[in-house]
Design a protein around this motif. Structure first.
Motif, PDB file in Angstrom:
ATOM      1  N   VAL A 136       0.829  -1.212   0.000  1.00  0.00           N
ATOM      2  CA  VAL A 136       0.000   0.000   0.000  1.00  0.00           C
ATOM      3  C   VAL A 136       0.865   1.265   0.000  1.00  0.00           C
ATOM      4  O   VAL A 136       1.737   1.419   0.853  1.00  0.00           O
ATOM      5  CB  VAL A 136      -0.950   0.003   1.226  1.00  0.00           C
ATOM      6  N   ARG A 137       0.631   2.152  -0.974  1.00  0.00           N
ATOM      7  CA  ARG A 137       1.345   3.431  -1.052  1.00  0.00           C
ATOM      8  C   ARG A 137       0.329   4.537  -1.312  1.00  0.00           C
ATOM      9  O   ARG A 137      -0.426   4.467  -2.281  1.00  0.00           O
ATOM     10  CB  ARG A 137       2.363   3.440  -2.217  1.00  0.00           C
ATOM     11  N   PRO A 138       0.313   5.580  -0.463  1.00  0.00           N
ATOM     12  CA  PRO A 138      -0.622   6.680  -0.719  1.00  0.00           C
ATOM     13  C   PRO A 138      -0.358   7.333  -2.084  1.00  0.00           C
ATOM     14  O   PRO A 138       0.748   7.268  -2.610  1.00  0.00           O
ATOM     15  CB  PRO A 138      -0.330   7.654   0.427  1.00  0.00           C
ATOM     16  N   SER A 139      -1.394   7.953  -2.602  1.00  0.00           N
ATOM     17  CA  SER A 139      -1.296   8.590  -3.926  1.00  0.00           C
ATOM     18  C   SER A 139      -0.700   9.995  -3.804  1.00  0.00           C
ATOM     19  O   SER A 139      -0.582  10.551  -2.709  1.00  0.00           O
ATOM     20  CB  SER A 139      -2.696   8.708  -4.513  1.00  0.00           C
ATOM     21  N   LEU A 140      -0.410  10.589  -4.972  1.00  0.00           N
ATOM     22  CA  LEU A 140       0.049  11.987  -5.002  1.00  0.00           C
ATOM     23  C   LEU A 140      -1.031  12.908  -4.420  1.00  0.00           C
ATOM     24  O   LEU A 140      -0.732  13.854  -3.700  1.00  0.00           O
ATOM     25  CB  LEU A 140       0.351  12.401  -6.443  1.00  0.00           C
ATOM     26  N   GLU A 141      -2.286  12.617  -4.731  1.00  0.00           N
ATOM     27  CA  GLU A 141      -3.392  13.427  -4.196  1.00  0.00           C
ATOM     28  C   GLU A 141      -3.413  13.363  -2.664  1.00  0.00           C
ATOM     29  O   GLU A 141      -3.638  14.362  -1.992  1.00  0.00           O
ATOM     30  CB  GLU A 141      -4.753  12.915  -4.706  1.00  0.00           C
ATOM     31  N   ALA A 142      -3.179  12.149  -2.134  1.00  0.00           N
ATOM     32  CA  ALA A 142      -3.216  11.981  -0.676  1.00  0.00           C
ATOM     33  C   ALA A 142      -2.135  12.834  -0.001  1.00  0.00           C
ATOM     34  O   ALA A 142      -2.286  13.264   1.134  1.00  0.00           O
ATOM     35  CB  ALA A 142      -3.021  10.507  -0.322  1.00  0.00           C
ATOM     36  N   TYR A 143      -1.047  13.111  -0.741  1.00  0.00           N
ATOM     37  CA  TYR A 143       0.016  13.963  -0.205  1.00  0.00           C
ATOM     38  C   TYR A 143      -0.235  15.447  -0.508  1.00  0.00           C
ATOM     39  O   TYR A 143       0.588  16.286  -0.216  1.00  0.00           O
ATOM     40  CB  TYR A 143       1.373  13.564  -0.796  1.00  0.00           C
TER      41      TYR A 143
END
Ligand code: SF4
Length: 184
Positions: A136-143
């Motif tokens: 699981v890796r957060p998205s660019l949007e999540a950052y």
């Protein structure tokens, strides 16, 4: 199976440039806070770590845009997942491979996490750790990055949205790898 063509484009820029040009926590974070997944998946904010500090450990970012164009136009909006999911699975594998090779950090596509079975709730809901943290890796949007702007300015692809219950002409997935250049 829906037939489509895919086009992949890449761009590398310094991490600081990505922050300067495309980070918009207030607006993008606001969309996240309105989303039903906010705080309900380990891939989504809020995070228990300093996101900016995490990304700024890396000097560069390789951005990958994948444009998916269905052969048949005017398909119903509810087939979007059918088009996106196989691509997400492939791209995620590719990102994790690159992450390992470059000792970097991957950002995958925004959307519902698919690593747990459909009938299982995310373990975050019961305050337990993620069952598959290796994937699981957060998205660019999540950052907090504005992916529509990244897509338009770095790849010349304007994001399109569905209308009247129909899919747009194409879909776009934007992912990334943050990494440091090897020492010379
Ligand atoms: S892998 Fe499972 S536990 Fe981890 S974020 Fe995804 S749904 Fe939640």
């Amino acid at each position: 199976m829906i037939e489509y063509t895919r086009e992949e484009l890449t761009q590398t820029i310094p991490t600081e440039e990505l922050f300067r040009r495309f980070h918009n926590e207030e607006v993008v974070g606001g969309y996240c806070r309105e989303c039903e997944n906010y705080g309900r998946s380990w891939g989504c904010p809020p995070f228990d770590f300093d996101a900016k500090e995490r990304l700024r450990q890396y000097q560069n970012v390789l951005l990958i845009a994948t444009k998916i164009t269905p052969r048949e136009q005017g398909l119903p909006l509810n087939v979007a997942e059918e088009l996106i999911l196989p691509e997400r699975r492939q791209i995620d594998k590719h990102l994790l491979r690159l992450e390992k090779e470059h000792n970097g950090l991957a950002c995958s596509y925004v959307g519902k996490c698919y690593y747990c079975a459909e009938e299982e709730n995310c373990s975050r809901l019961c305050g337990e750790p993620c069952r598959h943290p290796q994937f699981v890796r957060p998205s660019l949007e999540a950052y907090g990055f504005d992916v529509a702007q990244i897509s338009q300015e770095l790849f010349g692809i304007k994001l399109r949205w569905g209308k009247d219950g129909l899919l747009p002409e194409y879909l776009v997935i934007v992912c990334a790898i943050f990494y440091n250049a090897p020492e010379k």
